[in-house]
Design an enzyme around this catalytic site. Structure first.
Site, PDB file in Angstrom:
ATOM      1  CG  HIS A 100       3.698  -0.964   0.275  1.00 19.76           C
ATOM      2  ND1 HIS A 100       2.974  -0.961  -0.841  1.00 19.76           N
ATOM      3  CD2 HIS A 100       3.058  -1.563   1.237  1.00 19.76           C
ATOM      4  CE1 HIS A 100       1.691  -1.711  -0.522  1.00 19.76           C
ATOM      5  NE2 HIS A 100       1.772  -2.172   0.731  1.00 19.76           N
ATOM      6  CG  ASP A 103       5.633  -0.542  -3.263  1.00 19.63           C
ATOM      7  OD1 ASP A 103       5.866  -1.909  -3.123  1.00 19.63           O
ATOM      8  OD2 ASP A 103       4.740   0.002  -2.879  1.00 19.63           O
ATOM      9  CD  GLU A 231      -5.662  -1.310   2.608  1.00 18.48           C
ATOM     10  OE1 GLU A 231      -5.938  -2.099   1.802  1.00 18.48           O
ATOM     11  OE2 GLU A 231      -4.817  -0.316   2.588  1.00 18.48           O
ATOM     12  CD  GLU A 267      -8.029  -3.440  -1.359  1.00 15.68           C
ATOM     13  OE1 GLU A 267      -8.194  -4.393  -1.943  1.00 15.68           O
ATOM     14  OE2 GLU A 267      -7.097  -2.949  -0.985  1.00 15.68           O
ATOM     15  CG  ASP A 295      -6.523   1.250  -0.714  1.00 17.52           C
ATOM     16  OD1 ASP A 295      -6.353   2.410  -0.835  1.00 17.52           O
ATOM     17  OD2 ASP A 295      -5.706   0.294  -0.791  1.00 17.52           O
TER      18      ASP A 295
END
EC number: 5.3.1.5
Length: 440
Positions: A100, A103, A231, A267, A295
């Site tokens: 991100h 991050d 996602e 995910e 993910d």
């Protein structure tokens, strides 16, 4: 400075090795179905859980004492974090990473601070990529952590929040393009509602669609050739999210004419929260033509929240890889470890143990799935089950050769009396187990 100097580079040593810091099943150069394991898996390590999360939970403060998380100059700490990350990637031998925007760079006190800090860190990440050979699988923007996003980003009732979010995505997509990223992910963590009492569902869906359309336009304007991915997740942090599961996302994309522009990043833990199996979500994505990336993690079915544990089930992943392999494998996507060590796992070695074990599980599962693809027993039985639809009568129905009325008349004239055929589920499950456990 080395952050993991006492940990050697992780190598393949084979299943007989008892070295906990070695691969026992993942030989990156081993060829399976015409590709190496490295080419099949396209493994990525995520920045947020591995280097950003301080080990806190809702009941306690951070338990970790990472050197790059200590107080100090924010940009210098961000550079130290990047150094630690790329040392980790290199020692682990993984080809990709994900991040991100916040991050990798401090957000600062204003939107201008954010843009300036992020630009500096994108330069630094580019240097680290060049030096290490590690590539960016995908980038994304954090549009859920700051209090300004409490009521959502694209779906926020305040258009200034929408504008702030658009600025972040613009910069994050530009950065992903510049760093050679192969995908850009859009996770709407707070694109949903906590109560319907203050929510205009149609307005929020329209806002979300407009935001996505702007992202699509920007992608094409800058010449980004990677995939845009949503996602899916049903809830958490909101009560209900608009990207609930693969089918919901596909329906949303079709409604707003975006189905040819955006795919999904699936995910495993989010599938669990949605009441689905990981296998179901991947199979559904291929059926709907929106499969993009994965993910890799696992949830705890006894917990109602996103535990983001490392995957450890060869059985579960074999079926996931079976779908991926029989549909041709990844293109721009890969297996990103959206997984974190447990709060009590405070040693640097624990970061390696988690990833090493999970990578071995991926390798085992992919090889077992390859057995299912090669022996063709599952697909052969599936083809047999639907074989009558490939006959002239079945083809005529599907091609529009009958109306409802004419088909009914034909059925009456022929006196059709179909008989039920066995689904053979037990036999199919045995075939899977035989492949997984090497029985045949």
């Amino acid at each position: 400075m080395s952050y993991f100097e006492h940990i050697p580079a992780i190598r393949y040593e084979g299943p007989q090795s008892d070295n906990p810091l070695a691969y026992h099943h993942y030989d990156p150069d081993k060829r399976v179905l015409g590709k190496t394991l490295a080419e099949h898996l396209r493994i990525a390590v995520c920045y947020w859980h591995t280097f950003v999360w301080p080990g806190h939970d809702i009941f306690g403060q951070g338990a970790f004492q990472r050197p790059w998380q200590q107080p100090g100059d924010a940009l210098e700490r961000a550079r130290q974090k990047a150094d630690a990350a790329f040392e980790f990637f290199t020692k682990l031998g993984t080809p990709f990473y994900t991040f991100h925007d916040t991050d990798v760079a401090p957000e600062g006190d204003s939107l201008r601070d954010y843009a300036a800090n992020f630009a500096r860190m994108v330069d630094y990440l580019g240097e680290r990529q060049q030096a290490s050979g590690v590539r960016l699988l995908w980038g994304t923007a954090n549009l859920f952590s700051h209090p300004r996003f409490a009521a959502g980003a694209a779906t926020n009732p305040n258009p200034d929040v929408f504008a702030w979010a658009a600025t972040q995505v613009c910069h994050a997509l530009d950065a992903t393009h510049r760093l050679g990223g192969e995908n850009y992910v859009l996770w709407g963590g707070r694109e949903g509602y906590e109560t319907l009492l203050n929510t205009d569902l149609k307005r929020e869906r329209d806002q979300f669609a407009r935001f996505l359309s702007m992202v699509v336009e920007h992608k094409h304007r800058i010449g980004f050739k990677g995939a845009l991915l949503i996602e899916p997740k049903p809830q958490e942090p909101t009560k209900h999210q608009y990207d609930y599961d693969v089918a919901t996302v596909h329906g949303f994309l079709v409604q707003y004419g975006l189905q040819n522009e955006i795919r999904v990043n699936i995910e495993a833990n989010h599938a669990t929260l949605a009441g689905h199996s990981f296998h179901h979500e991947i199979a559904n994505a291929f059926a709907l033509g929106v499969f993009g990336s994965v993910d890799a993690n696992r949830g705890d079915p006894q917990n109602g929240w996103d535990t983001d544990q490392f995957p450890n089930s060869v059985e579960e992943l074999t079926l996931a890889f079976y779908e991926i392999l029989r549909h041709g494998g990844f293109t721009t996507g890969g297996m990103n470890f959206d997984a974190k060590v447990r709060r009590q796992s405070i040693d640097p070695e624990d970061l390696f143990y988690g990833h090493v074990g999970a990578i071995d599980v991926l390798a085992l599962a992919l090889e077992r799935a390859a057995v299912l693809v090669e022996n063709d027993r599952l697909d052969a039985l599936r083809r047999q089950r639907y074989a009558q639809w490939d006959d002239a009568f079945g083809r005529k129905i599907l091609s529009g050769g009958y109306t409802l009325e004419s088909l009914a008349a034909d059925a009456l004239a022929r006196g059709v009396n179909p008989r039920h055929a066995s689904g053979a589920q037990e036999r199919l499950e045995n075939i899977v187990n035989q492949a997984i456990y090497g029985l045949r």
